[in-house]
Every structure is written in C-alpha cells, then in structure tokens.
Enzyme design. Structure first.
Site, PDB file in Angstrom:
ATOM      1  CB  ALA A  75     -13.969   3.685  -3.378  1.00 26.82           C
ATOM      2  CB  THR A  80      -2.552   9.900   1.875  1.00 26.34           C
ATOM      3  OG1 THR A  80      -3.914   9.453   1.905  1.00 26.34           O
ATOM      4  CG2 THR A  80      -1.958   9.831   3.269  1.00 26.34           C
ATOM      5  CG  LEU A  81      -2.449   9.368  -4.608  1.00 20.24           C
ATOM      6  CD1 LEU A  81      -2.182  10.745  -5.201  1.00 20.24           C
ATOM      7  CD2 LEU A  81      -1.474   8.347  -5.213  1.00 20.24           C
ATOM      8  CB  SER A 116       1.795   5.816   1.415  1.00 21.60           C
ATOM      9  OG  SER A 116       1.510   6.117   0.070  1.00 21.60           O
ATOM     10  N   GLY A 145       0.799  -1.229   0.000  1.00 24.19           N
ATOM     11  CA  GLY A 145       0.000   0.000   0.000  1.00 24.19           C
ATOM     12  C   GLY A 145       0.829   1.275   0.000  1.00 24.19           C
ATOM     13  CG  ASP A 192      -3.893  -4.908  -9.224  1.00 25.44           C
ATOM     14  OD1 ASP A 192      -4.771  -5.232  -8.393  1.00 25.44           O
ATOM     15  OD2 ASP A 192      -4.102  -4.086 -10.126  1.00 25.44           O
ATOM     16  CB  VAL A 193      -4.625  -6.599  -3.593  1.00 23.60           C
ATOM     17  CG1 VAL A 193      -3.384  -6.219  -2.800  1.00 23.60           C
ATOM     18  CG2 VAL A 193      -5.580  -5.416  -3.749  1.00 23.60           C
ATOM     19  CE  LYS A 211     -10.523   1.957   4.807  1.00 16.14           C
ATOM     20  NZ  LYS A 211      -9.298   1.231   4.427  1.00 16.14           N
ATOM     21  CB  ILE A 232      -3.248  11.225   7.212  1.00 13.01           C
ATOM     22  CG1 ILE A 232      -3.268  10.862   8.700  1.00 13.01           C
ATOM     23  CG2 ILE A 232      -1.852  11.679   6.781  1.00 13.01           C
ATOM     24  CD1 ILE A 232      -2.397   9.666   9.063  1.00 13.01           C
ATOM     25  CE1 TYR A 274     -13.073   7.061   3.833  1.00 11.52           C
ATOM     26  CE2 TYR A 274     -14.450   5.473   4.980  1.00 11.52           C
ATOM     27  CZ  TYR A 274     -13.213   5.883   4.534  1.00 11.52           C
ATOM     28  OH  TYR A 274     -12.106   5.110   4.788  1.00 11.52           O
TER      29      TYR A 274
END
Ligand code: 0WD
Length: 257
Positions: A95, A195-196, A19, A13, A64-65, A164, A193, A157
């Site tokens: 998402a 982040t990207l 990150s 990740g 790639d998961v 989540k 936070i 979200y």
C-alpha cells in the site's frame, strides 16, 4: 516436521532475510521441496539471489505481480524447468506509504486500486497461472498471508485492512472454485513481525508492544513460527483443510478488554 520431498513450490514475496516468505522458503527447503523464488524488480534481485544461495538448485525469476506478462513468464519457466507445481506461497502486499499515514477517509482512488491489486487480486492471477501445473500433479496447496486488520481496526493499517479483507474473501472463493481439482487455498493470519513491509506502518512498535502485553502467550511471533504453520497447510497433514484463515498470532485475536 512435514515432508515436502519430491514437491515443487513457488514462493512469491521475498524482499530480504526478515521476509515471512523467506522464512517459509527456508522451512520448505528443509522439508525437501524444490523451489522457485521470485524477486520484484532490480531493487530486490541481489537480495533474493544472495539468500537463494542457501537453497538447493532454486529457480530464480523476476515477478512484479501487477504485470500479467511476468506472471505468464514465471509459470512458463516453472513448467519448462520443474514440470509442474505442488504448492504456491503468496507473500506479496503493498500500500502506498501516504495511504497508511493519512486519515482513512482520505484514501485515494489510486491508492485503493494499487493496494487491492497487489495485495489481493494478485492471488487470483497467481492461482490461475498455477492451476494447470497443479492439475497435472493431481492437486496442490496455496497459502497466502493476511493480518487481523482485515476484521478489526488497527491504527494506520487503513487501506491494507480493506485489502486483507478482500484477500481473505478471495481465499474462500478460490477454495470453492479449485477444491474439486484437489487444490486447497488457505491464509495464515500472522501476528505482527518487524519486516520491511511492517516498517511502512507508523506506530508499528506500539502494535508489537500490545501483543507482548495482551496476547494469551504474552509475546509476539517469529517468521519461523509462521513458516511451521505454513508447512502444515502445504503438506500432507493439512490435506483436509481449505478455505481457512489460520491464526498464528500468539492468540491475540481472541482478546477483548
Ligand atoms: O507484521 C507483519 N510483517 C505481517 C505481515 C503480519 C501479518 C501479515 N503480513 C503479511 C504482509 O501483509 C504480506 O502479505 O505477510 C506478507 C509478507 O510480508 P512481510 O514478510 O512482512 O514483508 P516484506 O518482507 O516486506 O515482503 C513483502 C513483499 C515486498 O516487499 P516490499 O519491498 O514492498 O516491502 O511483497 C513484495 C515485495 O517483495 N511485493 C511485490 N511482489 C511482486 N510484485 C509487489 C509486486 N508488485 N509489491 C510488493
């Protein structure tokens, strides 16, 4: 600071220096762990390779998961190169942008599927891959990253909140399943936070401001602080903790009116 010397860990990740997974990688490196880090596709390979120059002899692998053969490849490489695995950090989430922008009721079947696959199912697939390598070490520790949007509604979200919630339930079921093998599974629920991943959530600046005004500590949190909590869960100090969602959010989760 917990001591991870002699331990090997897989960190999934990392997109760039902001990150949270990179914060955890830096802390784990400082604690003496040997690391395997992954990058998702060519898009992020250069970033991850550049950042990894700060690590001692890292194993750098594509992952790639959503691709089972890449997951298998990662654990084959770790087995061959590192001979086992003591911990896994799962920081992958996704998402589609349009699902985060549209009203929740408009969530598409495909958007739901992709979000849950990448953000929640991937923890099961990675835990399964890690299992034989951790068993060989007599146990292990798995940490994933979640957000309070799993339990409360945060504007925009949307389907990520549902993902989540699934992720946190996955933590509990995996913890119950893998506990007898001395493998612990926990989540850290981090405060927001920048982040990207966060940049995909419109109005994110407003969420940060809310934490500054209302969290008991009257501030937001930093990736390095989340990383310190991860060191606790990954290391000896956390050895009796499993199936837990640890809030690292300056206390925001406790606030009401
Ligand atoms: O406010 C925040 N930033 C919070 C993040 C608060 C609480 C929790 N989190 C969670 C996120 O939901 C995520 O699970 O922390 C985790 C790490 O997120 P991050 O550090 O905020 O975000 P980022 O640096 O963007 O890393 C997430 C990465 C992806 O980056 P992109 O480019 O999609 O933003 O997840 C990875 C990718 O590197 N990722 C994948 N990795 C492998 N296979 C995949 C995939 N299919 N899709 C995304």
């Amino acid at each position: 600071m917990s001591d991870l010397s002699g331990k090997t860990g897989l960190i999934v990740g990392i997109a760039n220096k902001r990150s949270i997974a990179w914060g955890i990688a830096q802390a784990a490196q400082a604690a003496g762990a040997r690391l395997a880090v992954t990058y998702q596709g060519e898009r992020l390979e250069e970033n991850v390779r550049e950042l990894s120059e700060a690590l001692t002899d890292p194993l750098i692998l594509p992952l790639d998961v959503t691709d089972d053969s890449q997951i298998a490849g990662v654990f084959e490489s770790i087995d061959r190169e590192l001979g086992g695995l003591d911990f896994l950090v799962h920081g992958a989430a996704f998402a589609p942008r349009e699902e985060l922008a549209a009203p929740f009721v408009q969530t598409s079947r495909e958007g739901f599927r992709v979000s849950l696959d990448i953000s929640a199912y991937s923890l099961i697939a990675l835990a399964r891959g890690a299992l034989p390598l951790m068993e060989r070490r007599g146990g292990g520790s798995i940490v994933t990253l979640t957000y309070l949007g799993s339990q409360r509604v945060f504007q925009n979200y949307n389907v990520m909140g549902v993902a989540k919630a699934a992720l946190e339930a996955t933590v509990r079921y995996l913890a119950a399943d893998l506990g007898p093998k001395n493998i612990r599974v926990n989540a850290i629920s981090a405060g927001p936070i920048k982040t990207l991943a966060a940049s995909g959530i419109s109005g994110f600046g407003g969420i940060l401001q809310l934490y500054r005004e209302r969290a008991p500590l009257r501030r937001t949190v930093e990736a390095a602080e989340v990383a310190d909590a991860a060191m606790f869960l990954l290391g000896h100090a956390g050895r009796a903790v499993t199936a837990e969602v640890l809030m690292v959010d300056a206390g925001y989760h406790a606030t009401g009116m």
